[in-house]
Design a protein around this motif. Structure first.
Motif, PDB file in Angstrom:
ATOM      1  N   ILE A  61       0.640  -1.219   0.090  1.00 39.73           N
ATOM      2  CA  ILE A  61      -0.011  -0.002   0.017  1.00 39.73           C
ATOM      3  C   ILE A  61       0.848   1.192  -0.152  1.00 39.73           C
ATOM      4  O   ILE A  61       0.364   2.361   0.437  1.00 39.73           O
ATOM      5  CB  ILE A  61      -0.989   0.107   1.150  1.00 39.73           C
ATOM      6  CG1 ILE A  61      -0.320  -0.054   2.511  1.00 39.73           C
ATOM      7  CG2 ILE A  61      -1.843  -1.038   1.022  1.00 39.73           C
ATOM      8  CD1 ILE A  61      -0.972   0.180   3.695  1.00 39.73           C
ATOM      9  N   GLU A  80      -4.405   1.863  12.758  1.00 43.93           N
ATOM     10  CA  GLU A  80      -4.297   3.221  12.046  1.00 43.93           C
ATOM     11  C   GLU A  80      -2.691   3.470  11.642  1.00 43.93           C
ATOM     12  O   GLU A  80      -1.722   3.017  12.443  1.00 43.93           O
ATOM     13  CB  GLU A  80      -4.567   4.189  13.081  1.00 43.93           C
ATOM     14  CG  GLU A  80      -6.017   4.252  13.433  1.00 43.93           C
ATOM     15  CD  GLU A  80      -6.997   5.033  12.619  1.00 43.93           C
ATOM     16  OE1 GLU A  80      -6.577   5.441  11.641  1.00 43.93           O
ATOM     17  OE2 GLU A  80      -8.131   5.136  12.813  1.00 43.93           O
ATOM     18  N   PHE A  81      -2.529   3.778  10.387  1.00 47.33           N
ATOM     19  CA  PHE A  81      -0.987   4.004   9.861  1.00 47.33           C
ATOM     20  C   PHE A  81      -0.559   5.283  10.366  1.00 47.33           C
ATOM     21  O   PHE A  81       0.560   5.229  10.383  1.00 47.33           O
ATOM     22  CB  PHE A  81      -1.069   3.841   8.253  1.00 47.33           C
ATOM     23  CG  PHE A  81      -1.349   2.635   7.980  1.00 47.33           C
ATOM     24  CD1 PHE A  81      -0.256   1.442   7.884  1.00 47.33           C
ATOM     25  CD2 PHE A  81      -2.688   1.965   7.491  1.00 47.33           C
ATOM     26  CE1 PHE A  81      -0.638   0.082   7.568  1.00 47.33           C
ATOM     27  CE2 PHE A  81      -2.984   0.808   7.243  1.00 47.33           C
ATOM     28  CZ  PHE A  81      -2.079  -0.261   6.999  1.00 47.33           C
ATOM     29  N   THR A  86      -6.032   0.902  -6.341  1.00 42.96           N
ATOM     30  CA  THR A  86      -6.281   2.113  -5.478  1.00 42.96           C
ATOM     31  C   THR A  86      -7.259   3.032  -6.290  1.00 42.96           C
ATOM     32  O   THR A  86      -7.380   2.908  -7.314  1.00 42.96           O
ATOM     33  CB  THR A  86      -5.215   2.858  -4.830  1.00 42.96           C
ATOM     34  OG1 THR A  86      -5.561   3.930  -4.221  1.00 42.96           O
ATOM     35  CG2 THR A  86      -4.525   3.387  -6.098  1.00 42.96           C
ATOM     36  N   GLU A 136      -9.059  -4.060   2.933  1.00 44.41           N
ATOM     37  CA  GLU A 136      -9.301  -2.521   2.338  1.00 44.41           C
ATOM     38  C   GLU A 136      -8.794  -1.597   3.467  1.00 44.41           C
ATOM     39  O   GLU A 136      -9.049  -1.671   4.554  1.00 44.41           O
ATOM     40  CB  GLU A 136     -10.710  -2.437   1.955  1.00 44.41           C
ATOM     41  CG  GLU A 136     -11.225  -3.318   0.698  1.00 44.41           C
ATOM     42  CD  GLU A 136     -12.796  -2.813   0.394  1.00 44.41           C
ATOM     43  OE1 GLU A 136     -13.131  -1.917   0.251  1.00 44.41           O
ATOM     44  OE2 GLU A 136     -13.444  -4.047   0.237  1.00 44.41           O
ATOM     45  N   VAL A 137      -8.147  -0.425   2.775  1.00 42.35           N
ATOM     46  CA  VAL A 137      -8.027   0.570   3.640  1.00 42.35           C
ATOM     47  C   VAL A 137      -8.625   1.887   3.013  1.00 42.35           C
ATOM     48  O   VAL A 137      -8.961   1.993   2.065  1.00 42.35           O
ATOM     49  CB  VAL A 137      -6.329   1.052   3.582  1.00 42.35           C
ATOM     50  CG1 VAL A 137      -5.604  -0.247   4.230  1.00 42.35           C
ATOM     51  CG2 VAL A 137      -5.862   1.103   2.194  1.00 42.35           C
ATOM     52  N   GLY A 155      -8.910   6.345   3.695  1.00 43.29           N
ATOM     53  CA  GLY A 155      -8.305   7.480   4.217  1.00 43.29           C
ATOM     54  C   GLY A 155      -8.471   8.712   3.407  1.00 43.29           C
ATOM     55  O   GLY A 155      -9.525   8.813   2.871  1.00 43.29           O
ATOM     56  N   LEU A 211      -5.130   7.160   7.361  1.00 45.33           N
ATOM     57  CA  LEU A 211      -5.251   5.852   6.488  1.00 45.33           C
ATOM     58  C   LEU A 211      -5.551   4.846   7.689  1.00 45.33           C
ATOM     59  O   LEU A 211      -4.749   4.527   8.621  1.00 45.33           O
ATOM     60  CB  LEU A 211      -3.995   5.510   5.947  1.00 45.33           C
ATOM     61  CG  LEU A 211      -3.960   4.376   4.647  1.00 45.33           C
ATOM     62  CD1 LEU A 211      -5.329   4.805   3.734  1.00 45.33           C
ATOM     63  CD2 LEU A 211      -2.724   4.049   4.280  1.00 45.33           C
ATOM     64  N   SER A 212      -6.481   3.883   7.448  1.00 45.41           N
ATOM     65  CA  SER A 212      -6.795   3.104   8.272  1.00 45.41           C
ATOM     66  C   SER A 212      -7.402   1.800   7.689  1.00 45.41           C
ATOM     67  O   SER A 212      -8.052   1.782   6.539  1.00 45.41           O
ATOM     68  CB  SER A 212      -7.934   3.307   9.454  1.00 45.41           C
ATOM     69  OG  SER A 212      -8.488   2.577  10.176  1.00 45.41           O
ATOM     70  N   VAL A 213      -7.290   0.434   8.244  1.00 48.91           N
ATOM     71  CA  VAL A 213      -7.857  -0.824   7.647  1.00 48.91           C
ATOM     72  C   VAL A 213      -9.343  -0.706   8.105  1.00 48.91           C
ATOM     73  O   VAL A 213      -9.680  -0.744   9.330  1.00 48.91           O
ATOM     74  CB  VAL A 213      -6.967  -1.847   8.191  1.00 48.91           C
ATOM     75  CG1 VAL A 213      -7.600  -3.362   7.832  1.00 48.91           C
ATOM     76  CG2 VAL A 213      -5.531  -1.971   8.151  1.00 48.91           C
TER      77      VAL A 213
END
Length: 251
Positions: free
Chosen positions: A69, A118-119, A186, A218-219, A221, A243-245
């Motif tokens: 990603i 959470e990235f 994406t 799926e992420v 954001g 950006l989160s799963v």
């Protein structure tokens, strides 16, 4: 571990002390530890070898996820995302009910606990985007979707100061942890004005491999921009992008 103070900061090794720079500043530590050959062969360190093997496996899995990603991650990450991701994947490995300790894997663990990761802790999706969205995956066709009903940005988005525009992004990835490969797609909305009274409904869709048997994530954001003289600039270099799963699906 000690912190270096003073005007002159050292790097390198002096006697048994190593001086180095990290994200926490200029630090110093003494050399030490048990001989590597003993750890590799002594039966007393069997548990250590098992832990090390699984930690290494988690590290590889984390790198694979980050690489998969990267297009989105480069715009939304904090400085500790690597260690946080590895920690969570170690915990997932420990849920593997199939393999013996030391041989447990990410793909055989409970990947559902990765949901909500959470990235970027500086900009969490859950405390940034308050517009409800629906995430869907259709394994037979390979379609991955995110749909968001019309909403008022100033009401439903907690944007950082200076924001004039934003866009919503999503990504879907099928990850082969065994062969260390992935398929990633994406999609993103248009860059939208933050002060608009209401957006149109937003539908983001990508296509993965039909009938895939691999784990799929799926992420979702949000990215923030500032318009200057008609040009869009990432706000503060994306420091507050989220950006989160949002979905984890396994067979």
């Amino acid at each position: 571990m000690a912190r270096q103070t003073g005007i002159i900061k050292l790097k390198g090794t002096l006697d048994d002390i190593s001086f180095y720079k990290s994200s926490d500043g200029h630090l110093a530590r003494t050399k030490g530890g048990i001989d590597g050959k003993r750890i590799a062969n002594d039966p007393a360190f069997q548990r250590t070898r098992e832990n090390g093997s699984e930690f290494g496996r988690a590290g590889k899995a984390g790198k694979l996820i980050r690489n998969s990603i990267r297009v989105l991650l480069q715009n939304a990450k904090d400085k500790r995302v690597v260690s946080r991701l590895t920690k969570d994947l170690v915990a997932i490995i420990k849920t593997d009910p199939v393999n013996l300790r030391g041989d447990r894997t990410v793909q055989d663990g409970d990947l559902s606990s990765f949901l909500g990761f959470e990235f970027n802790l500086n900009g969490k999706l859950g405390s940034t985007l308050f517009a409800p969205f629906i995430v869907a995956l259709h394994r037979v066709t390979g379609d991955a979707d995110v749909t968001i009903a019309a909403f008022s940005p100033t009401v439903r988005i907690a944007a950082p100061s200076g924001t004039t525009h934003f866009n919503l992004v999503m990504g879907a990835v099928e990850v082969d942890f065994v062969n260390e490969t992935f398929v990633f797609e994406t999609a993103s909305s248009e860059i939208l004005p933050y002060t608009a009274p209401e957006t149109a409904p937003i539908a983001l869709n990508v296509g993965l491999t039909p009938n895939s048997v691999l784990p799929i994530m799926e992420v979702v954001g949000i990215e923030f921009y500032q318009e200057v003289n008609g040009e869009m600039y990432p706000l503060k270099n994306g420091a507050f992008n989220a950006l989160s799963v949002a979905l984890v699906d396994t067979l």
